[in-house]
Design a protein around this motif. Structure first.
Motif: not given
Length: 187
Positions: A83, A86-87, A103, A108, A111, A116-117
């Protein structure tokens, strides 16, 4: 010379991973490594013992409580790393192909369990957009040069939606700047 004996490599099967993630989804406090109020370390260990027994029933390899805890910690770390990459990829500048790693369904879910979002993309000001709760109607921007713009941002949103809002905000700023430039030329 003493030779170190190699331990056999234990490879977790997909059913065990699925069950582990399902158990963590049912117990988010344990998944995050936190205990609920009143729960002590012994109760936490007993819970992990029960998890280990259940996960081991899905076939070899069989692991102890501590080994399953280590598998979970490593799987969480791997997912967070993906993640984060990706960010970082989203924020890079320059050309070239995207290096985004998709993912898996289990990743997912992890996450979502770990939220994590929120840690990767926290709520707050983004290009002048203030994110508000769903029950609040509109947000007036603090910029005095654009009094006619109001934006409603739902608390839970998709990345695509926030990107579209950023583009719209940049377009409106460009229009405002061109209007200001024309007023300056007239004066």
């Amino acid at each position: 010379m003493i030779m170190a004996e190699k331990l056999p490599v234990k490879i977790t099967n997909s059913k065990q991973f699925e069950r582990l993630v399902h158990l963590m989804q049912s117990n988010p406090g344990i998944a995050r490594g936190t205990r609920t109020f009143g729960q002590n370390k012994i109760q936490n260990d007993e819970q992990w013992d029960a998890f280990a027994t259940e996960i081991n029933s899905f076939g070899p390899p069989n692991r102890s409580r501590k080994e399953w805890q280590r598998v979970w910690i490593n799987y969480k770390a791997k997912t967070k790393k993906k993640i984060s990459a990706n960010n970082r990829n989203i924020r890079t500048t320059g050309g070239g192909p995207s290096e985004e790693q998709t993912l898996s369904a289990l990743e997912q879910v992890i996450a979502d369990i770990l939220h994590t979002d929120v840690s990767v993309n926290p709520p707050g000001n983004v290009f002048g957009i203030v994110e508000m709760d769903e029950d609040e109607q509109n947000v007036e921007p603090s910029c005095s040069s654009s009094p006619n713009i109001s934006i409603t941002v739902p608390k839970k949103r998709q990345k695509k939606n926030i990107e579209e809002m950023k583009v719209d905000m940049l377009k409106s700023k460009t229009l405002n700047n061109s209007a200001i430039a024309q007023n300056l030329k007239k004066k």
